[in-house]
Scaffold this motif. Structure first.
Motif, PDB file in Angstrom:
ATOM      1  N   ALA A 196       0.823  -1.216   0.000  1.00  9.91           N
ATOM      2  CA  ALA A 196       0.000   0.000   0.000  1.00  9.91           C
ATOM      3  C   ALA A 196       0.854   1.262   0.000  1.00  9.91           C
ATOM      4  N   ASP A 197       1.904   1.290   0.812  1.00  8.60           N
ATOM      5  CA  ASP A 197       2.761   2.481   0.881  1.00  8.60           C
ATOM      6  C   ASP A 197       3.441   2.747  -0.453  1.00  8.60           C
ATOM      7  N   PHE A 198       3.944   1.703  -1.077  1.00  5.28           N
ATOM      8  CA  PHE A 198       4.604   1.871  -2.376  1.00  5.28           C
ATOM      9  C   PHE A 198       3.610   2.347  -3.431  1.00  5.28           C
ATOM     10  N   ASN A 199       2.415   1.786  -3.431  1.00  6.43           N
ATOM     11  CA  ASN A 199       1.418   2.198  -4.413  1.00  6.43           C
ATOM     12  C   ASN A 199       1.041   3.666  -4.244  1.00  6.43           C
ATOM     13  N   ARG A 200       0.920   4.122  -2.990  1.00 11.69           N
ATOM     14  CA  ARG A 200       0.624   5.542  -2.763  1.00 11.69           C
ATOM     15  C   ARG A 200       1.766   6.425  -3.260  1.00 11.69           C
ATOM     16  N   THR A 201       3.000   5.959  -3.055  1.00 13.74           N
ATOM     17  CA  THR A 201       4.159   6.719  -3.537  1.00 13.74           C
ATOM     18  C   THR A 201       4.132   6.839  -5.052  1.00 13.74           C
ATOM     19  N   ILE A 202       3.849   5.742  -5.748  1.00 14.07           N
ATOM     20  CA  ILE A 202       3.812   5.762  -7.202  1.00 14.07           C
ATOM     21  C   ILE A 202       2.684   6.664  -7.706  1.00 14.07           C
ATOM     22  N   GLU A 203       1.545   6.661  -7.012  1.00 19.01           N
ATOM     23  CA  GLU A 203       0.441   7.533  -7.402  1.00 19.01           C
ATOM     24  C   GLU A 203       0.867   9.000  -7.334  1.00 19.01           C
ATOM     25  N   GLN A 204       1.590   9.355  -6.274  1.00 20.11           N
ATOM     26  CA  GLN A 204       2.034  10.742  -6.153  1.00 20.11           C
ATOM     27  C   GLN A 204       3.107  11.073  -7.186  1.00 20.11           C
ATOM     28  N   ILE A 205       4.004  10.143  -7.434  1.00 24.88           N
ATOM     29  CA  ILE A 205       5.039  10.362  -8.448  1.00 24.88           C
ATOM     30  C   ILE A 205       4.396  10.594  -9.813  1.00 24.88           C
ATOM     31  N   GLU A 206       3.350   9.828 -10.140  1.00 25.59           N
ATOM     32  CA  GLU A 206       2.681  10.001 -11.431  1.00 25.59           C
ATOM     33  C   GLU A 206       2.096  11.397 -11.552  1.00 25.59           C
ATOM     34  N   ARG A 207       1.454  11.886 -10.487  1.00 24.72           N
ATOM     35  CA  ARG A 207       0.863  13.227 -10.547  1.00 24.72           C
ATOM     36  C   ARG A 207       1.935  14.286 -10.700  1.00 24.72           C
ATOM     37  N   VAL A 208       3.016  14.146  -9.936  1.00 25.59           N
ATOM     38  CA  VAL A 208       4.097  15.122 -10.011  1.00 25.59           C
ATOM     39  C   VAL A 208       4.765  15.079 -11.385  1.00 25.59           C
ATOM     40  N   ALA A 209       4.975  13.885 -11.910  1.00 25.48           N
ATOM     41  CA  ALA A 209       5.685  13.725 -13.183  1.00 25.48           C
ATOM     42  C   ALA A 209       4.968  14.434 -14.324  1.00 25.48           C
ATOM     43  N   VAL A 210       3.634  14.385 -14.343  1.00 32.77           N
ATOM     44  CA  VAL A 210       2.905  14.983 -15.464  1.00 32.77           C
ATOM     45  C   VAL A 210       2.545  16.440 -15.213  1.00 32.77           C
ATOM     46  N   ARG A 211       2.756  16.933 -13.980  1.00 31.73           N
ATOM     47  CA  ARG A 211       2.350  18.311 -13.677  1.00 31.73           C
ATOM     48  C   ARG A 211       3.514  19.241 -13.361  1.00 31.73           C
ATOM     49  N   SER A 212       4.681  18.702 -13.096  1.00 31.57           N
ATOM     50  CA  SER A 212       5.770  19.539 -12.599  1.00 31.57           C
ATOM     51  C   SER A 212       7.072  19.264 -13.337  1.00 31.57           C
ATOM     52  N   LYS A 213       7.880  20.318 -13.463  1.00 33.35           N
ATOM     53  CA  LYS A 213       9.223  20.193 -14.019  1.00 33.35           C
ATOM     54  C   LYS A 213      10.281  20.299 -12.930  1.00 33.35           C
ATOM     55  N   ALA A 214       9.846  20.365 -11.678  1.00 34.90           N
ATOM     56  CA  ALA A 214      10.773  20.525 -10.563  1.00 34.90           C
ATOM     57  C   ALA A 214      11.593  19.250 -10.347  1.00 34.90           C
ATOM     58  N   PRO A 215      12.782  19.381  -9.733  1.00 43.34           N
ATOM     59  CA  PRO A 215      13.607  18.198  -9.450  1.00 43.34           C
ATOM     60  C   PRO A 215      12.878  17.209  -8.547  1.00 43.34           C
ATOM     61  N   MET A 216      13.234  15.932  -8.692  1.00 40.32           N
ATOM     62  CA  MET A 216      12.745  14.884  -7.800  1.00 40.32           C
ATOM     63  C   MET A 216      13.949  14.232  -7.131  1.00 40.32           C
ATOM     64  N   LEU A 217      13.742  13.753  -5.916  1.00 35.68           N
ATOM     65  CA  LEU A 217      14.775  13.030  -5.175  1.00 35.68           C
ATOM     66  C   LEU A 217      14.217  11.664  -4.791  1.00 35.68           C
ATOM     67  N   LEU A 218      14.857  10.607  -5.276  1.00 37.01           N
ATOM     68  CA  LEU A 218      14.450   9.237  -4.965  1.00 37.01           C
ATOM     69  C   LEU A 218      15.423   8.663  -3.953  1.00 37.01           C
ATOM     70  N   ILE A 219      14.912   8.256  -2.799  1.00 36.33           N
ATOM     71  CA  ILE A 219      15.747   7.726  -1.727  1.00 36.33           C
ATOM     72  C   ILE A 219      15.426   6.249  -1.533  1.00 36.33           C
ATOM     73  N   GLY A 220      16.451   5.431  -1.514  1.00 31.92           N
ATOM     74  CA  GLY A 220      16.228   4.006  -1.301  1.00 31.92           C
ATOM     75  C   GLY A 220      17.533   3.248  -1.379  1.00 31.92           C
ATOM     76  N   PRO A 221      17.577   2.040  -0.835  1.00 29.58           N
ATOM     77  CA  PRO A 221      18.810   1.244  -0.854  1.00 29.58           C
ATOM     78  C   PRO A 221      19.180   0.821  -2.264  1.00 29.58           C
ATOM     79  N   THR A 222      20.426   0.429  -2.434  1.00 32.04           N
ATOM     80  CA  THR A 222      20.898  -0.064  -3.723  1.00 32.04           C
ATOM     81  C   THR A 222      20.037  -1.252  -4.172  1.00 32.04           C
ATOM     82  N   GLY A 223      19.595  -1.199  -5.419  1.00 27.94           N
ATOM     83  CA  GLY A 223      18.775  -2.286  -5.948  1.00 27.94           C
ATOM     84  C   GLY A 223      17.292  -2.115  -5.727  1.00 27.94           C
TER      85      GLY A 223
END
Length: 535
Positions: A196-223
């Protein structure tokens, strides 16, 4: 309509409202007149905008007089507006924006309609933009001649109200919803993720990706999939015609010294020893596209300073050059580090962190998304089939065995999704006749256990209990092994107890996890020290 007064705003149609001469004009459809003749729409006030030359002023006075004949209840106010070029988008928008700002809207007592049938196409577009942005608290009204009706109805015409609150239009809303679902599926490569948490994150990323040109920061372990997701974001933007340039990826952990400056910003010939030719640099290569800087936390402070300037001003100096170059790129940064801590330590610039931290998304590792292992397993098998032309499938027992192990706490997945992909690729490659059987699964599980430094379950219990292990039921053997595994991973007896009794301890007023675990181990004549001495 409601009990509020209705106010219409619009241009006089310099052509459509001018048709016919003398009494003959009443035999033609004229949109401004026709709007005030609608049986189910009473216009209480009509704000009519017109040109400033004598011909336009004369037409405006005639239209006002004709409206008062067909609709005495309608007050007509004339607004002269001088436009040097009514087809100049900037001039028309500015004039209408000024009109809107100066107009006193009384939304408590009045409802507003913007008549978009008259005026140039440029004016109609400007009306739409101002109304859609809610600078005008109005709905749009469109009029048209009614063909195939009697003469009176044809002259009066019809009208249509357009409410720009698109959520009220089910079919339009469904289009937007379907488009978003397509975007979500695209970002996830069609994988039906369940976390559920990952799906909510992807939903927000999709909205930001199509509406904004601002930088994004992806945080997560290698792989965890940062690079893969960055490329999918780029492809989503490209499909929506938001970028035209390349996707350029660089792992900042591989950049050092002059090589870092040169790789990112380019260099001139002779800029440093060995620079025999000039180099464009990755930032210029990403012009018009998207730059993904993985492990941005590894960049040196000098590179960080130049990168900040490049992000904010879209220009920078190549190494060894006194002439600035330009590059207009979007940026996604990735890191497995806590950049805030690195800022405190003086290893990362606070201003750069603030610049890339507008949209920050945490991507959990595979161990925190175990429910997504099964859909990713199917995805990896399909990808292997596409790339290798070799379709492989598990038999039922083998699939159950692999998923049971892969989803258990015993599987640490240190390499995250990259490691899962490698695991499935190995089994698919070795599958005879395209069938992955139980023997192959057991072989792969043993390989993973060795890679993670785990002792085989049976060997662990046999080693600790010796001959007594032969008297144990399989149930007790499996349960004890699971407890032993948690104990060997935990930092202390209390830590192991908290992990093992996390749910039931909530119901106890004074939980003593360590004592509870100590008593369980004592049943098998084991203690904490003995388990950790035999790691």
């Amino acid at each position: 309509m409601s009990s509020k007064r209705t106010v219409t705003i619009g241009f006089i149609g310099s052509n459509l409202d001018r048709v016919g001469k003398g009494a003959n004009r009443w035999g033609h459809w004229r949109p401004s007149i026709g709007l005030c003749q609608q049986s189910d729409l009473l216009v209480h006030r009509f704000e009519l905008i017109h040109g400033t030359d004598a011909r336009d002023v004369s037409l405006a006075e005639r239209i006002r007089s004709d409206i008062q004949q067909v609709s005495p209840e309608t007050e007509v106010r004339l607004h002269p507006m001088h436009l040097r070029n009514p087809w100049d988008f900037e001039e028309v928008y500015g004039a209408l924006d000024d009109f809107t700002n100066a107009y006193h809207f009384d939304t408590e007592h009045e409802e507003y309609l913007v008549h978009i049938t008259t005026g140039t196409h440029v004016a109609q577009i400007c009306w739409f933009l101002l109304t859609e942005a809610r600078y005008l608290p109005a709905r749009l009204v469109q009029t048209s001649p009614a063909r195939r009706l009697n003469e009176e109805a044809r002259v009066t015409g019809t009208h249509t109200l357009i409410d720009l609150d698109l959520s009220r239009y089910d079919r339009i809303a469904k289009r937007f919803s379907d488009r978003q679902l397509e975007g979500l599926a695209f970002l996830k490569s069609g994988i039906a993720t369940r976390n559920a948490d990952f799906n909510r994150t992807i939903e927000q990323i999709e909205r930001v990706a199509v509406r904004s040109k601002a930088p994004m920061l992806l945080i997560g372990p290698t792989g965890a999939g940062k690079s893969f997701l960055a490329r999918r974001i780029y492809e989503l933007k490209r499909n929506r015609h938001q970028v035209e340039g390349r996707f350029v990826e660089v792992n900042c952990a591989t950049l050092r010294g002059d090589g870092a400056m040169s790789a990112l910003f380019g260099h001139t010939k002779g800029a440093f020893t060995g620079a025999q030719n000039s180099r464009e640099g990755l930032l210029r290569a990403a012009d018009g596209g998207l730059l993904f800087l993985d492990e941005i936390g590894e960049l040196g402070l000098d590179e960080q300073a130049m990168l900040l300037k490049a992000i904010e001003e879209k220009r920078f100096f190549p190494l060894g050059s006194d002439k600035e170059v330009e590059s207009d790129f979007l940026i996604i940064a990735g890191t497995h580090r806590d950049l805030r801590s690195r800022v405190v330590e003086g290893l990362f610039r606070e201003d750069l962190y603030a610049r890339i931290n507008l949209w920050t998304f945490d991507l959990p590792g595979l161990a925190d998304r175990r429910e997504d292992i099964e859909p990713n397993l199917d995805f990896e098998l399909e990808r292997h089939a596409r790339e290798q032309g070799h379709l492989a499938r598990f038999n039922i027992q083998a699939r159950r065995r692999y998923l049971a192990f892969a989803s258990s706490t015993e599987a640490s997945w240190l390499g995250n999704f990259r490691e899962l992909s490698a695991s499935i690729t190995r089994m698919a490659t070795l599958a005879d006749s395209g069938r992955i059987d139980e023997a192959q699964v057991e072989e792969e599980i043993a390989r993973l256990r060795r890679a993670w430094g785990l002792v085989d379950a049976a060997d662990s219990v046999d080693h600790l209990l010796g001959e007594r292990a032969g008297d144990m039921d399989l149930f007790d053997r499996l349960q004890l092994n699971a407890v032993i595994d948690v104990c060997r991973r935990a930092s202390s007896l209390s830590d192991a107890g908290r992990q093992l009794f996390n749910a039931s301890r909530q119901a106890k007023a004074n939980p003593n996890d360590a004592d509870r675990l100590r008593k369980y181990l004592a049943r098998f004549e084991l203690d904490w020290k003995q388990l950790n001495d035999n790691r």
